[in-house]
Scaffold this active site. Structure first.
Site, PDB file in Angstrom:
ATOM      1  CD  GLU A   1      -1.782  -2.391   1.490  1.00  0.00           C
ATOM      2  OE1 GLU A   1      -2.659  -3.262   1.397  1.00  0.00           O
ATOM      3  OE2 GLU A   1      -0.606  -2.644   1.884  1.00  0.00           O
ATOM      4  CD  GLN A  56      -7.939  -7.185  -1.245  1.00  0.00           C
ATOM      5  OE1 GLN A  56      -7.405  -7.772  -0.295  1.00  0.00           O
ATOM      6  NE2 GLN A  56      -7.741  -7.524  -2.515  1.00  0.00           N
ATOM      7  CB  ALA A 106     -11.166   1.531   5.110  1.00  0.00           C
ATOM      8  CG  ASP A 107     -10.107  -2.580   8.285  1.00  0.00           C
ATOM      9  OD1 ASP A 107     -10.482  -2.724   9.457  1.00  0.00           O
ATOM     10  OD2 ASP A 107     -10.897  -2.543   7.316  1.00  0.00           O
ATOM     11  CG  PHE A 108      -5.883  -4.000   4.137  1.00  0.00           C
ATOM     12  CD1 PHE A 108      -6.072  -4.517   5.420  1.00  0.00           C
ATOM     13  CD2 PHE A 108      -6.245  -4.788   3.050  1.00  0.00           C
ATOM     14  CE1 PHE A 108      -6.607  -5.783   5.623  1.00  0.00           C
ATOM     15  CE2 PHE A 108      -6.775  -6.061   3.248  1.00  0.00           C
ATOM     16  CZ  PHE A 108      -6.957  -6.557   4.528  1.00  0.00           C
ATOM     17  CG  HIS A 132     -11.036  -7.791   6.789  1.00  0.00           C
ATOM     18  ND1 HIS A 132     -10.331  -8.561   7.677  1.00  0.00           N
ATOM     19  CD2 HIS A 132     -10.421  -7.951   5.587  1.00  0.00           C
ATOM     20  CE1 HIS A 132      -9.348  -9.183   7.045  1.00  0.00           C
ATOM     21  NE2 HIS A 132      -9.378  -8.834   5.777  1.00  0.00           N
TER      22      HIS A 132
END
Length: 658
Positions: A397, A419, A421-423, A464
């Site tokens: 990211e 993929q 928003a957490d990532f 997630h």
């Protein structure tokens, strides 16, 4: 030191000497000014001039170069007027950052230079993006980016090399291995014998060059650049050199063994090259004296211009106005033809129509190409737009956000899909330090939209399900959009892509396939920063966004006796304060509902603003309702207790009864 001048003319050899001696003389002057207190800080590149000068000389003037803070020779070889550099270092208006950043933390499109941020690694990803834009333009251009041996330990270094290799980007990665990262020696920075070996793992062609030999640097880099222009690909170069002074002057060199300093002093790139040119009758003592005298006069004259320039002044209004690049929103009215579609369809449709409108728009993200993304929003895009514009990315990211910034710098628009928003936590640094700050720092846009599938209610658990907008609403320079309905989502996404500023575009996963609405089939825009009044009433103001709007609607439908204004914020930054205040002044009560946990959320700021600006209109305390202070659980019952949906109506009734 052996110099090979077989392919380099006498004129070029003399020019390279002049280009090296100029930054050396500037540095010697700067060290004097530092001791006199006339500049505040200095990062010395003495002993490393051959790398900056050699690489820059090998590039074409219109090819981008991304230097570090020990690469003064890049700026002087690009012929930036010295008074502008001196003004930059003194924080004056003729510099490049209006006094907002220092030393070499700046870029300039005029000279095709993109300066670093102190986090070092992200600029490698920026180089990837610039190079990707060049590849898409098919213009046979090279991008060169510098880093030190210390920064090769950062994840961004590895991510950027991997992306460049996978996409075969025309990037020259230049590692200046100068022995120390601040005070940490190379033996504590990496375990491999040579940094050039790191290229092997990425399938990247790699070379090791004597960084103190100007003819070797210039000659080999020139050939490599010519090769890259014909056959676009990344190349890694490790330049062996040494840092003769401290990381910055205040740190000194006490941690460096004297024997090592003595050994490298004998390899001084200028002294050795000067002797070689004299032996070959290209330089004489008289010519050296003339060259130095001319440069010293130029330095002193330009210093005087900078010293005579008044200290920079500004106003709060000017500072605020420069956070974002000006954007003249143009309302595009939707067509009469509508169809009833889901939120997910509206986003997909809006994205596709933006791709049609902007041929320079590139979509990047994990699995977004043939697979269509995990939520199938880009399904079918590859068939229509091709894999050059709809790009699957490695799982990196940070590098991809930085790549998006590079695309923007080189004339493209970019949409990055997280993929989940957490990532985004893995790409946090370039969002808050590159995208957010670039326009304020050096007037460079960040034409990037980061799509953020977010939110709970789908049993996805702690990694997630977050709705993490508060990470970004407090960061000046970012815009944060969070629609709750298909109509808003399509129009706001179009505007976000048109806007040359960075936009975090939140899309609630639980709403993707559960919320339908009549949406115009054609392209249209909606203004960022304007809330929507969903329902009108007199007893209370309800403010929410995302899934919270639907929770509030459901509560009001179940209690028709409650007369309420329901405001859907739609945009969190900039925030439509006027809509909130107008309603509060009418109703005298306000309750703010957010899915995010309470502390530090947007509801807290809205509450504080209402108390500060509308206190005399309030008939009851401001009420906030939010999720509990835990990570988001997986099991349905636990997630239901976590979210504020069930608690909202109770708190609303309490507020009305106050």
């Amino acid at each position: 030191m052996e110099f090979n001048n077989e392919t380099i003319s006498s004129e070029e050899q003399l020019l390279l000497y002049k280009r090296m001696i100029k930054p050396r003389l500037i540095e010697e002057k700067m060290l004097i000014l530092l001791r006199q207190g006339k500049i505040s800080k200095w990062f010395s590149g003495i002993g490393q001039e051959a790398i900056a000068v050699g690489v820059t000389s090998a590039l074409q003037k219109n090819e981008y170069i991304l230097p570090m803070h020990r690469n003064l020779g890049v700026f002087t070889t690009r012929d930036i007027p010295l008074y502008r550099l001196f003004s930059q270092w003194q924080g004056k208006a003729n510099g490049f950052t209006k006094g907002r950043d220092r030393s070499f933390h700046f870029g300039t499109q005029e000279f095709n230079i993109v300066g670093m941020i102190s986090h070092l690694g992200p600029q490698l990803g920026v180089a990837d993006g610039i190079a990707l834009a060049n590849k898409l333009k098919d213009n046979s251009k090279v991008t060169a980016v510098f880093t030190g041996e210390g920064a090769t330990s950062e994840g961004d270094f590895h991510e950027a090399l991997n992306v460049a290799a996978v996409w075969q980007l025309p990037v020259l990665f230049c590692i200046e291995n100068n022995g120390y990262g601040l005070s940490t020696p190379t033996k504590e920075q990496y375990y491999c014998e040579h940094l050039v070996d790191k290229g092997i793992g990425y399938g990247i062609e790699s070379h090791q060059i004597d960084g103190n030999n100007i003819l070797e640097v210039y000659g080999k880099v020139t050939k490599l650049c010519e090769s890259i222009r014909k056959n676009p690909r990344p190349i890694l170069i490790e330049f062996l050199t040494f840092r003769m002074r401290g990381h910055e002057e205040a740190s000194g060199t006490a941690y460096v063994p004297n024997s090592l300093l003595d050994e490298w002093a004998k390899k001084d790139p200028i002294a050795n090259y000067e002797a070689f040119l004299k032996n070959n009758n290209i330089l004489t003592d008289d010519l050296i004296a003339t060259i130095k005298a001319d440069f010293k006069a130029e330095i002193n004259d330009n210093l005087q211009v900078a010293f005579d320039e008044p200290a920079i002044t500004s106003t709060i209004e000017n500072e605020l106005n420069d956070v974002y690049k000006p954007f003249n929103f143009k309302a595009i009215t939707p067509t009469d033809n509508v169809k009833n579609i889901r939120l997910v369809d509206a986003i997909s449709e809006g994205l596709k129509q933006a791709m049609d409108k902007y041929e320079n728009l590139v979509i990047m993200g994990q699995d977004v190409a043939e697979y269509g993304g995990v939520f199938k929003i880009t399904e079918g895009f590859v068939a229509e737009f091709g894999t050059e514009r709809v790009r699957n990315t490695p799982i990196c990211e940070s590098a991809i956000v930085s790549t998006a910034m590079g695309l923007s710098i080189n004339g493209h628009k970019a949409v990055v899909e997280m993929q989940f928003a957490d990532f985004v936590s893995s790409g946090f640094n370039p969002i808050v330090n590159l995208l957010a700050k670039s326009h304020y720092r050096w007037a460079e846009k960040a034409d990037v939209v980061v799509r953020m599938p977010c939110g709970g209610g789908v049993g996805a658990g702690p990694f997630h399900s977050q709705t993490n907008e508060a990470w970004f609403t407090k960061t000046p320079g970012l815009k944060v959009v969070y629609p709750a309905f298909p109509y808003d989502a399509k129009g706001l996404l179009a505007t976000a892509i048109e806007d040359p500023n960075p936009v975090l575009f939140f899309e609630h996963k639980a709403l993707y396939r559960s919320v339908y609405q009549d949406v115009p089939e054609g392209y249209y825009t909606l203004p960022i920063g304007k809330a929507s009044l969903i329902k009108e009433g007199t007893a209370v103001t309800i403010v929410s966004y995302g899934a919270g709007v639907h929770w509030a609607l459901e509560s009001l439908e179940n209690t028709p006796e409650i007369s309420a204004d329901l405001i859907d914020l739609r945009t969190l930054t900039p925030l439509d304060k006027e809509a909130i205040y107008t309603s509060v002044k009418k109703t005298g009560r306000i309750i703010i509902l957010q899915e995010d946990s309470m502390f530090g959320g947007i509801a807290s700021d809205i509450s504080a603003m209402v108390i500060e600006d509308c206190f005399e209109y309030l008939d009851a305390p401001v009420k906030r309702v939010a999720s509990i202070e835990t990570p988001i659980p997986f099991a349905k019952d636990l997630e239901t207790k976590y979210q504020p949906k069930q608690r909202f109506i109770t708190e609303l009734k309490k507020l009305l009864a106050y």
